[in-house]
Scaffold this motif. Structure first.
Motif, PDB file in Angstrom:
ATOM      1  N   ARG A  21      34.390  50.060  33.630  1.00 46.72           N
ATOM      2  CA  ARG A  21      35.118  50.517  34.802  1.00 46.72           C
ATOM      3  C   ARG A  21      36.572  50.055  34.733  1.00 46.72           C
ATOM      4  NH1 ARG A  21      33.464  48.391  39.867  1.00 46.72           N
ATOM      5  NH2 ARG A  21      33.323  46.438  38.713  1.00 46.72           N
ATOM      6  N   THR A  80      37.601  38.674  35.113  1.00 49.09           N
ATOM      7  CA  THR A  80      37.017  38.261  36.384  1.00 49.09           C
ATOM      8  C   THR A  80      37.926  38.671  37.542  1.00 49.09           C
ATOM      9  OG1 THR A  80      36.019  36.341  35.294  1.00 49.09           O
ATOM     10  CG2 THR A  80      36.135  36.307  37.710  1.00 49.09           C
ATOM     11  N   GLU A 129      37.399  46.099  33.472  1.00 50.06           N
ATOM     12  CA  GLU A 129      36.369  45.097  33.205  1.00 50.06           C
ATOM     13  C   GLU A 129      36.639  44.307  31.933  1.00 50.06           C
ATOM     14  OE1 GLU A 129      32.256  46.474  35.192  1.00 50.06           O
ATOM     15  OE2 GLU A 129      32.866  47.719  33.478  1.00 50.06           O
ATOM     16  N   HIS A 150      40.236  41.801  46.711  1.00 49.48           N
ATOM     17  CA  HIS A 150      39.526  43.053  46.958  1.00 49.48           C
ATOM     18  C   HIS A 150      38.681  43.440  45.750  1.00 49.48           C
ATOM     19  CE1 HIS A 150      41.832  43.810  50.605  1.00 49.48           C
ATOM     20  NE2 HIS A 150      42.947  43.567  49.944  1.00 49.48           N
ATOM     21  N   PRO A 151      37.606  44.196  45.973  1.00 46.74           N
ATOM     22  CA  PRO A 151      36.865  44.749  44.840  1.00 46.74           C
ATOM     23  C   PRO A 151      37.760  45.654  44.002  1.00 46.74           C
ATOM     24  CG  PRO A 151      35.629  45.010  46.886  1.00 46.74           C
ATOM     25  CD  PRO A 151      37.002  44.569  47.268  1.00 46.74           C
ATOM     26  N   ASP A 168      39.003  48.958  45.235  1.00 49.55           N
ATOM     27  CA  ASP A 168      39.911  48.972  46.388  1.00 49.55           C
ATOM     28  C   ASP A 168      41.351  48.670  45.980  1.00 49.55           C
ATOM     29  OD1 ASP A 168      37.863  49.604  48.069  1.00 49.55           O
ATOM     30  OD2 ASP A 168      37.653  47.606  48.948  1.00 49.55           O
ATOM     31  N   ASP A 228      38.839  41.620  42.424  1.00 46.65           N
ATOM     32  CA  ASP A 228      37.637  41.047  41.832  1.00 46.65           C
ATOM     33  C   ASP A 228      36.983  42.131  40.975  1.00 46.65           C
ATOM     34  OD1 ASP A 228      35.154  40.029  41.174  1.00 46.65           O
ATOM     35  OD2 ASP A 228      34.745  39.233  43.175  1.00 46.65           O
ATOM     36  N   THR A 278      34.485  41.971  39.059  1.00 48.46           N
ATOM     37  CA  THR A 278      33.025  41.898  38.974  1.00 48.46           C
ATOM     38  C   THR A 278      32.363  42.656  40.126  1.00 48.46           C
ATOM     39  OG1 THR A 278      32.812  39.854  40.285  1.00 48.46           O
ATOM     40  CG2 THR A 278      33.244  39.633  37.931  1.00 48.46           C
ATOM     41  N   ARG A 279      33.170  43.100  41.116  1.00 46.86           N
ATOM     42  CA  ARG A 279      32.609  43.824  42.274  1.00 46.86           C
ATOM     43  C   ARG A 279      33.032  45.289  42.223  1.00 46.86           C
ATOM     44  NH1 ARG A 279      34.002  41.724  47.800  1.00 46.86           N
ATOM     45  NH2 ARG A 279      35.944  40.851  46.995  1.00 46.86           N
TER      46      ARG A 279
END
Length: 313
Positions: free
Chosen positions: A2, A35, A85, A286-287, A290, A310, A312-313
């Motif tokens: 991603r 991360t 990622e 934020h993820p 976002d 983030d 990882t989200r």
């Protein structure tokens, strides 16, 4: 994997989450599992096609990350590719993160911490007892610059656009604070400093640049590291000569090839955090998906501290 991909220039909505291939091997680089990815004004300029370096589409933004390489926790700088990622980091601008430094603190130090350090000590060469103006004093670079300058014995005049941010700047070590949105900004700086200042940082551009420069004393120095307001400024050479002023530009990537500059500043920053002398302000996280929301928050200047994604989200 991603990643956030830009396929056109424009507003935050051009930042879209997609599945893309992993980056291939590249000499001198390591592939890092990301991360956290830092969000900076450089990313905003890249998105709007106003960045200092050319941006080729499609483009994955992001110039600093914290992640892992095998069993190592690392922080590093990159030229795009951070909102993903996995990304490639050049070994020359990648550092192991000490155990006492969190991921959120480390991502605040890579681009913004190094910028603050070199703006103060390489560009301005501030010394004990001098007065220095720090803009966006509750923001990413500014909050670190306030602390570093005060720790070096300088008198800091912090600029910020809200009472809450001005209060925070004082808590971080600013000797006085000024409303950065005031039309009489020059006079307010002079009043807060008790006269013209020896040194100043500037990152807004336009009228704010001119008002800040007007507060600098003869033979003083001003370092420019951005134009967040969207308007580039120019300086009449007559003004420079009349006051013997030094105006310098700063862009951190110019130090990436230097074998000593960034290792020196990175060690100083890590040591200061470990000693409790420097507190990176951690802002909203934020993820990854976002990213557009994070860019809107940064442009609105509503938050404080370091914005991050983030991954990882």
């Amino acid at each position: 994997m991603r990643a956030i991909v830009m396929r056109e220039f424009g507003g935050p909505d051009v930042l879209r989450l997609e599945d893309v291939p992993e980056p291939g091997p590249r000499g001198g680089h390591m592939l890092v599992d990301v991360t956290l990815a830092g969000v900076n004004y450089a990313d905003v300029h890249a998105r709007g096609d106003s960045y200092l370096a050319p941006v080729e589409l499609p483009y994955v933004p992001g110039n600093e990350v914290v992640g892992t390489d095998g069993g190592r926790r690392v922080v590093g700088l990159c030229r795009g590719g951070g909102y993903a990622e996995r990304t490639l980091l050049h070994r020359r601008v990648t550092w192991d993160v000490p155990d006492a430094v969190s991921d959120e603190q480390a991502v605040a130090l890579a681009l913004q911490g190094n910028s603050a350090w070199h703006l103060l000590f390489t560009s301005l060469r501030i010394t004990e007892g001098e007065t220095v103006v720090v803009p966006a004093a509750a923001g990413g670079v500014g909050s670190l610059a306030v602390q570093l300058a005060a720790r070096a014995g300088a008198r800091v005049i912090g600029l910020a656009g809200s009472a809450e941010k001005r209060k925070l700047a004082q808590e971080l070590g600013a000797h006085a604070v000024v409303d950065s949105t005031a039309e009489d900004l020059t006079e307010r700086i002079l009043d807060a400093a008790g006269g013209p200042v020896e040194a100043a940082l500037e990152m807004t551009g336009g009228a704010t640049f001119a008002r800040t420069l007007a507060a600098v004393a003869p033979r003083g120095r001003l370092a420019v590291y951005g134009f967040a307001g969207g308007d580039l400024a120019s300086v009449p050479t007559r003004d420079l000569m009349e006051k013997s002023l030094t105006v310098s530009g700063f862009w951190l990537p110019q130090l990436y090839a230097d074998r000593t500059a960034l290792p020196t500043s990175m060690k100083a920053l890590f040591d200061a955090v470990e000693d409790g002398c420097l507190t990176p302000l951690t802002g909203a996280v934020h993820p990854l998906g976002d990213a557009a929301r994070a860019h809107r928050e940064l442009a609105a200047r509503t938050g404080t501290g370091k914005l991050a994604l983030d991954v990882t989200r």
